[in-house]
Design a protein around this motif. Sequence first.
Motif, short mmCIF file in Angstrom:
data_model
loop_
_atom_site.label_atom_id
_atom_site.label_comp_id
_atom_site.label_asym_id
_atom_site.label_seq_id
_atom_site.Cartn_x
_atom_site.Cartn_y
_atom_site.Cartn_z
N UNK A 1 91.25 -15.92 -13.81
CA UNK A 1 89.83 -15.82 -14.17
C UNK A 1 89.00 -15.46 -12.94
N UNK A 2 89.24 -14.29 -12.35
CA UNK A 2 88.51 -13.93 -11.12
C UNK A 2 87.01 -13.78 -11.34
N UNK A 3 86.62 -13.28 -12.51
CA UNK A 3 85.20 -13.11 -12.78
C UNK A 3 84.44 -14.42 -12.76
N UNK A 4 85.02 -15.43 -13.41
CA UNK A 4 84.39 -16.74 -13.41
C UNK A 4 84.30 -17.33 -12.02
N UNK A 5 85.35 -17.18 -11.23
CA UNK A 5 85.35 -17.74 -9.88
C UNK A 5 84.32 -17.04 -8.99
N UNK A 6 84.18 -15.73 -9.14
CA UNK A 6 83.18 -14.99 -8.38
C UNK A 6 81.78 -15.45 -8.75
N UNK A 7 81.56 -15.69 -10.03
CA UNK A 7 80.26 -16.20 -10.47
C UNK A 7 79.99 -17.57 -9.87
N UNK A 8 81.02 -18.41 -9.79
CA UNK A 8 80.86 -19.73 -9.18
C UNK A 8 80.39 -19.60 -7.74
N UNK A 9 80.99 -18.67 -7.00
CA UNK A 9 80.64 -18.48 -5.59
C UNK A 9 79.19 -18.02 -5.46
N UNK A 10 78.77 -17.12 -6.36
CA UNK A 10 77.37 -16.71 -6.36
C UNK A 10 76.44 -17.88 -6.63
#
Length: 296
Positions: A192-201
Motif C-alpha cells: 500500500x505505497x499510496x497510503x503510506x505516502x499520504x501518511x508521510x504527507x
Amino acid sequence: MSIVNDIRTAFSRRDNALNQLLLINVLVFAALIVLRAILYVSGASGIYNVVMRQFAMPSDLPSLLRHPWTILTYAFTHEGFLHIIFNLLNLYWFGMLIREYLGNRKLVSIYILGALVGAVFFLLSFNLLPVFQARLGVPIVGASAAVTAIIVAAATLLPDYTFNLIFVGPVKIKYIAAVVVLVSIAGINGGNPGGELAHIGGALLGFVFIRQLQAGRDLGRPVQAVGDFVANLVSGRPRMSVTHRSRPAEAPAAKKGGLARPEQEEIDLILDKISRSGYESLSKDEKQKLFKASQK
C-alpha cells in the motif's frame, strides 16, 4: 428515533468537533455497508464500484479532474472494520489532546490540512516517480493521513505527554509518533505505497502546523474561514459587522494568527514548560491562560 436525535444534537453543538469528525467517518462507513448489502441482494453489486468512485480519490489526474471533491471525501471513507477502528481510536486519543490544548477549530484545521497534504503527496508520487507508474490509477481511501497529522501535531506540541499502552506501559507520545512515521516509511515498498505516502504527507503537515503555530502563524485560518462561511450559509445567519466611532486605549494586540489570547509569547512559554516538564507542572494560573487561549 433517539439515535437520529443524538446525531442531530452532536452536529448542532459548536464545541463538539472531535465527536463530529468521528461521527462523519462512522456514518459514511455504515451507509456504505448498508448500500453494499442492498446492492448485493438485489443483484446489482457492480453499482457499488460506481458509488465508491464518488468517494475514493484516484491517483491519475484525468480521473481526479472528473471527481475533484474526492481530494477531501477520501479522508472520511473506509473499507474494512480494522481500517476504520484503528484510525478512529487514534483520532480519539490524540484528537482529545489537540482539542484540550488548542481547541476545536485547530483540531478540524489539522485534520483537513493533513488530508489535503496527504493527497498531494499521494498524487505527486504516483504521477512523477517512475517506480509507481505501474500502479497509476489505484485509488486511496481512509482518514490515515489526517489522523497521522493529528498524531504528529500532538507529539510536536506535547512530546513528553505519556500514554499507558496495554502490554507496554507508559510511553511518551513522541515515540509513538516516531514509530508511526517509521512504519509508514517502511511500508512504501509494500502493498500500500499510496497510503503510506499520504501518511508521510500528513505527518509533515502536523509537525509544520504546530511549529508555525508556536511562531504565531496559524496555517488553519483558510480552513476556519471556509468553515465559518459554510456554517453561515447553512444557518442562514448573515455576517455581522460592528464599527466603533472611538476606541479607548488598550494593550498592544497579540500577533495575528496562532494562539492569540493571552499574549503569544506567554503561551509559547507555557507550551515550552509543558514540553519540558509535562502538563502537571503548570500552575493553576498557567492552566487557565492555556484554556482561555484554546477557546477560539
